[in-house]
Design a protein around this motif. Structure first.
Motif, PDB file in Angstrom:
ATOM      1  N   LYS A 117      -2.633   8.633  -9.156  1.00 47.67           N
ATOM      2  CA  LYS A 117      -3.223   9.533  -8.163  1.00 47.67           C
ATOM      3  C   LYS A 117      -2.888  10.968  -8.561  1.00 47.67           C
ATOM      4  O   LYS A 117      -3.377  11.911  -7.982  1.00 47.67           O
ATOM      5  CB  LYS A 117      -2.521   9.235  -6.823  1.00 47.67           C
ATOM      6  CG  LYS A 117      -3.399   9.169  -5.640  1.00 47.67           C
ATOM      7  CD  LYS A 117      -2.689   8.932  -4.292  1.00 47.67           C
ATOM      8  CE  LYS A 117      -1.553   7.973  -4.213  1.00 47.67           C
ATOM      9  NZ  LYS A 117      -1.285   7.512  -2.825  1.00 47.67           N
ATOM     10  N   ASN A 139      -7.393   6.667  -6.565  1.00 44.86           N
ATOM     11  CA  ASN A 139      -7.097   7.330  -5.290  1.00 44.86           C
ATOM     12  C   ASN A 139      -6.194   6.528  -4.371  1.00 44.86           C
ATOM     13  O   ASN A 139      -5.819   6.989  -3.308  1.00 44.86           O
ATOM     14  CB  ASN A 139      -8.402   7.682  -4.577  1.00 44.86           C
ATOM     15  CG  ASN A 139      -9.170   8.727  -5.343  1.00 44.86           C
ATOM     16  OD1 ASN A 139      -8.713   9.850  -5.519  1.00 44.86           O
ATOM     17  ND2 ASN A 139     -10.309   8.352  -5.879  1.00 44.86           N
ATOM     18  N   GLY A 140      -5.830   5.331  -4.781  1.00 41.79           N
ATOM     19  CA  GLY A 140      -4.929   4.527  -3.952  1.00 41.79           C
ATOM     20  C   GLY A 140      -4.711   3.173  -4.602  1.00 41.79           C
ATOM     21  O   GLY A 140      -5.320   2.871  -5.638  1.00 41.79           O
ATOM     22  N   SER A 141      -3.819   2.375  -4.001  1.00 42.08           N
ATOM     23  CA  SER A 141      -3.483   1.046  -4.547  1.00 42.08           C
ATOM     24  C   SER A 141      -3.219   1.116  -6.050  1.00 42.08           C
ATOM     25  O   SER A 141      -3.657   0.254  -6.821  1.00 42.08           O
ATOM     26  CB  SER A 141      -4.602   0.033  -4.262  1.00 42.08           C
ATOM     27  OG  SER A 141      -4.823  -0.065  -2.889  1.00 42.08           O
ATOM     28  N   GLU A 143      -0.637   0.571  -7.772  1.00 45.51           N
ATOM     29  CA  GLU A 143       0.170  -0.524  -8.328  1.00 45.51           C
ATOM     30  C   GLU A 143      -0.688  -1.671  -8.849  1.00 45.51           C
ATOM     31  O   GLU A 143      -0.219  -2.513  -9.625  1.00 45.51           O
ATOM     32  CB  GLU A 143       1.161  -1.045  -7.276  1.00 45.51           C
ATOM     33  CG  GLU A 143       2.242  -0.040  -6.888  1.00 45.51           C
ATOM     34  CD  GLU A 143       1.791   0.992  -5.854  1.00 45.51           C
ATOM     35  OE1 GLU A 143       0.609   0.972  -5.453  1.00 45.51           O
ATOM     36  OE2 GLU A 143       2.641   1.820  -5.464  1.00 45.51           O
ATOM     37  N   ASP A 156       3.348   7.253  -9.822  1.00 49.22           N
ATOM     38  CA  ASP A 156       3.093   7.270  -8.380  1.00 49.22           C
ATOM     39  C   ASP A 156       4.378   7.631  -7.650  1.00 49.22           C
ATOM     40  O   ASP A 156       5.436   7.734  -8.273  1.00 49.22           O
ATOM     41  CB  ASP A 156       2.588   5.897  -7.915  1.00 49.22           C
ATOM     42  CG  ASP A 156       1.845   5.969  -6.576  1.00 49.22           C
ATOM     43  OD1 ASP A 156       1.621   7.086  -6.057  1.00 49.22           O
ATOM     44  OD2 ASP A 156       1.497   4.891  -6.038  1.00 49.22           O
ATOM     45  N   ILE A 157       4.268   7.816  -6.334  1.00 45.20           N
ATOM     46  CA  ILE A 157       5.474   8.059  -5.574  1.00 45.20           C
ATOM     47  C   ILE A 157       6.099   6.726  -5.138  1.00 45.20           C
ATOM     48  O   ILE A 157       5.405   5.745  -4.874  1.00 45.20           O
ATOM     49  CB  ILE A 157       5.240   8.971  -4.353  1.00 45.20           C
ATOM     50  CG1 ILE A 157       4.129   8.436  -3.468  1.00 45.20           C
ATOM     51  CG2 ILE A 157       4.928  10.390  -4.771  1.00 45.20           C
ATOM     52  CD1 ILE A 157       4.015   9.150  -2.146  1.00 45.20           C
ATOM     53  N   VAL A 158       7.421   6.745  -5.101  1.00 46.31           N
ATOM     54  CA  VAL A 158       8.189   5.575  -4.693  1.00 46.31           C
ATOM     55  C   VAL A 158       9.079   6.012  -3.545  1.00 46.31           C
ATOM     56  O   VAL A 158       9.864   6.953  -3.693  1.00 46.31           O
ATOM     57  CB  VAL A 158       9.072   5.060  -5.859  1.00 46.31           C
ATOM     58  CG1 VAL A 158       9.831   3.815  -5.434  1.00 46.31           C
ATOM     59  CG2 VAL A 158       8.228   4.800  -7.096  1.00 46.31           C
ATOM     60  N   GLU A 159       8.921   5.334  -2.413  1.00 43.68           N
ATOM     61  CA  GLU A 159       9.732   5.716  -1.257  1.00 43.68           C
ATOM     62  C   GLU A 159      10.790   4.645  -1.013  1.00 43.68           C
ATOM     63  O   GLU A 159      11.951   4.820  -1.350  1.00 43.68           O
ATOM     64  CB  GLU A 159       8.806   5.923  -0.056  1.00 43.68           C
ATOM     65  CG  GLU A 159       9.407   6.830   0.997  1.00 43.68           C
ATOM     66  CD  GLU A 159       8.413   7.174   2.087  1.00 43.68           C
ATOM     67  OE1 GLU A 159       7.199   7.046   1.875  1.00 43.68           O
ATOM     68  OE2 GLU A 159       8.876   7.562   3.175  1.00 43.68           O
ATOM     69  N   THR A 160      10.406   3.515  -0.452  1.00 44.25           N
ATOM     70  CA  THR A 160      11.372   2.426  -0.248  1.00 44.25           C
ATOM     71  C   THR A 160      11.446   1.529  -1.489  1.00 44.25           C
ATOM     72  O   THR A 160      12.401   0.775  -1.660  1.00 44.25           O
ATOM     73  CB  THR A 160      10.934   1.539   0.931  1.00 44.25           C
ATOM     74  OG1 THR A 160       9.638   0.994   0.628  1.00 44.25           O
ATOM     75  CG2 THR A 160      10.847   2.324   2.215  1.00 44.25           C
ATOM     76  N   GLY A 161      10.421   1.573  -2.308  1.00 41.45           N
ATOM     77  CA  GLY A 161      10.350   0.676  -3.475  1.00 41.45           C
ATOM     78  C   GLY A 161       9.689  -0.651  -3.139  1.00 41.45           C
ATOM     79  O   GLY A 161       9.523  -1.512  -4.008  1.00 41.45           O
ATOM     80  N   ASN A 162       9.297  -0.830  -1.893  1.00 38.98           N
ATOM     81  CA  ASN A 162       8.711  -2.111  -1.470  1.00 38.98           C
ATOM     82  C   ASN A 162       7.417  -2.447  -2.196  1.00 38.98           C
ATOM     83  O   ASN A 162       7.200  -3.596  -2.580  1.00 38.98           O
ATOM     84  CB  ASN A 162       8.439  -2.111   0.044  1.00 38.98           C
ATOM     85  CG  ASN A 162       9.721  -2.242   0.843  1.00 38.98           C
ATOM     86  OD1 ASN A 162      10.741  -2.709   0.317  1.00 38.98           O
ATOM     87  ND2 ASN A 162       9.694  -1.826   2.111  1.00 38.98           N
ATOM     88  N   THR A 163       6.560  -1.438  -2.351  1.00 40.85           N
ATOM     89  CA  THR A 163       5.267  -1.719  -2.995  1.00 40.85           C
ATOM     90  C   THR A 163       5.480  -2.186  -4.437  1.00 40.85           C
ATOM     91  O   THR A 163       4.845  -3.150  -4.885  1.00 40.85           O
ATOM     92  CB  THR A 163       4.346  -0.483  -2.958  1.00 40.85           C
ATOM     93  OG1 THR A 163       4.344   0.049  -1.637  1.00 40.85           O
ATOM     94  CG2 THR A 163       2.922  -0.839  -3.356  1.00 40.85           C
TER      95      THR A 163
HETATM   96  C1  PRP Z   1       2.117   5.144  -1.262  1.00 42.87           C
HETATM   97  C2  PRP Z   1       2.374   5.290  -2.748  1.00 42.87           C
HETATM   98  C3  PRP Z   1       3.022   3.976  -3.096  1.00 42.87           C
HETATM   99  C4  PRP Z   1       3.804   3.631  -1.845  1.00 42.87           C
HETATM  100  C5  PRP Z   1       5.247   4.000  -2.004  1.00 42.87           C
HETATM  101  O1  PRP Z   1       0.947   4.438  -1.094  1.00 42.87           O
HETATM  102  O2  PRP Z   1       1.164   5.504  -3.446  1.00 42.87           O
HETATM  103  O3  PRP Z   1       2.072   3.000  -3.337  1.00 42.87           O
HETATM  104  O4  PRP Z   1       3.233   4.415  -0.770  1.00 42.87           O
HETATM  105  O5  PRP Z   1       6.012   3.611  -0.889  1.00 42.87           O
HETATM  106  P1  PRP Z   1       7.104   2.454  -0.946  1.00 42.87           P
HETATM  107  O6  PRP Z   1       7.964   2.712  -2.139  1.00 42.87           O
HETATM  108  O7  PRP Z   1       7.828   2.623   0.349  1.00 42.87           O
HETATM  109  O8  PRP Z   1       6.391   1.152  -1.038  1.00 42.87           O
HETATM  110  P2  PRP Z   1       0.171   4.395   0.289  1.00 42.87           P
HETATM  111  O9  PRP Z   1       0.805   3.413   1.185  1.00 42.87           O
HETATM  112  O10 PRP Z   1       0.050   5.775   0.797  1.00 42.87           O
HETATM  113  O11 PRP Z   1      -1.226   3.787  -0.092  1.00 42.87           O
HETATM  114  P3  PRP Z   1      -2.289   4.158  -1.203  1.00 42.87           P
HETATM  115  O12 PRP Z   1      -1.557   4.437  -2.471  1.00 42.87           O
HETATM  116  O13 PRP Z   1      -3.115   2.951  -1.318  1.00 42.87           O
HETATM  117  O14 PRP Z   1      -3.043   5.340  -0.709  1.00 42.87           O
END
Ligand code: PRP
Ligand code: MG
Length: 211
Positions: A117, A139-141, A143, A156-163
């Motif tokens: 993204k 633009n999304g998804s 992973e 991409d951004i990693v927040e909790t790492g769950n995705t």
């Molecule tokens: C964001 C980002 C990662 C995820 C990171 O996606 O693009 O996929 O959150 O967060 P995590 O580490 O807590 O899992 P988002 O949920 O905004 O969806 P999108 O990428 O499909 O727009």
């Protein structure tokens, strides 16, 4: 005092920012999490809140449509605008990272295919390492790309790492830290210095009260 316009990304940033301002008795009673309203005045009619998409916040601020905006450092890094960055709100903390399968060996590839993204951040990062890439903008998804063989890695951004975890991916390299930043229009800062500084002070003190 002049009126001031504040641009916030719909969703969590808006909710958390308004919680900070509420600590300082700046209240937006009309705001609810599921509101469809795009313009909301604070109860004293001094601050006009506009709710926009995160990636558009810097544009509203650069053009002067908003005096102040709050947006993630990730968005600022991807598309630098001519605005002042005045404060780190320390909310929405995350990392910008290269991720992929645990066995991925990027250094062995003559050319790395990267889905992101954040094509500019990705391009700059790999260029700085002297590595060849093909960048695919999504633009999304994001992973999904390595899972279906569309790319070798993602940025991409990693927040909790769950995705990442739920999709069998791991952080391979960290690029930068991100959190929400307060930005201001340059001309507006000159003509509404008092109002802008008051808002920054309220955000700073509200933040301190919450911690
Ligand atoms: C964001 C980002 C990662 C995820 C990171 O996606 O693009 O996929 O959150 O967060 P995590 O580490 O807590 O899992 P988002 O949920 O905004 O969806 P999108 O990428 O499909 O727009
Ligand atoms: Mg995602």
């Amino acid at each position: 005092m002049k009126e001031i316009t504040l641009a916030l990304a719909k969703g969590r940033v808006a909710k958390q920012t308004l919680a900070i301002l509420e600590e300082m008795s700046v209240k937006f009673s009309e705001f609810t999490e599921d509101t469809r309203k795009l313009v909301i005045w604070d109860d004293s009619k001094k601050v006009r809140l506009i709710l926009v998409k995160a990636v558009d916040v810097p544009t509203y601020v650069e053009t002067g449509a908003a005096d102040i905006g709050i947006v993630g450092k990730d968005v600022i890094m991807e598309d630098a605008k001519d605005v002042y960055e005045l404060l780190d709100l320390e909310i929405s903390r995350c990392k910008i990272a290269v991720a992929g399968f645990p066995e991925e060996e990027m250094e062995k590839r003559p050319k790395i295919i990267v889905a992101s993204k954040y094509p500019n951040i990705a391009k700059q990062y790999f260029e700085s390492k002297g590595r060849q890439t093909d960048i695919i903008k999504l633009n999304g998804s994001i992973e999904l790309a390595p899972l279906i063989g569309m790319s070798h890695v993602i940025v991409d951004i990693v927040e909790t790492g769950n995705t990442l975890r739920e999709n069998g991916l791991v952080v391979l390299e960290e690029i930068a830290e991100s959190s929400a930043r307060v930005i201001a229009n340059k001309a507006g800062y000159a003509t509404k210095t008092e109002e802008v500084q008051k808002m920054i002070k309220q955000l700073r003190e509200g933040m301190a009260k919450m911690n």
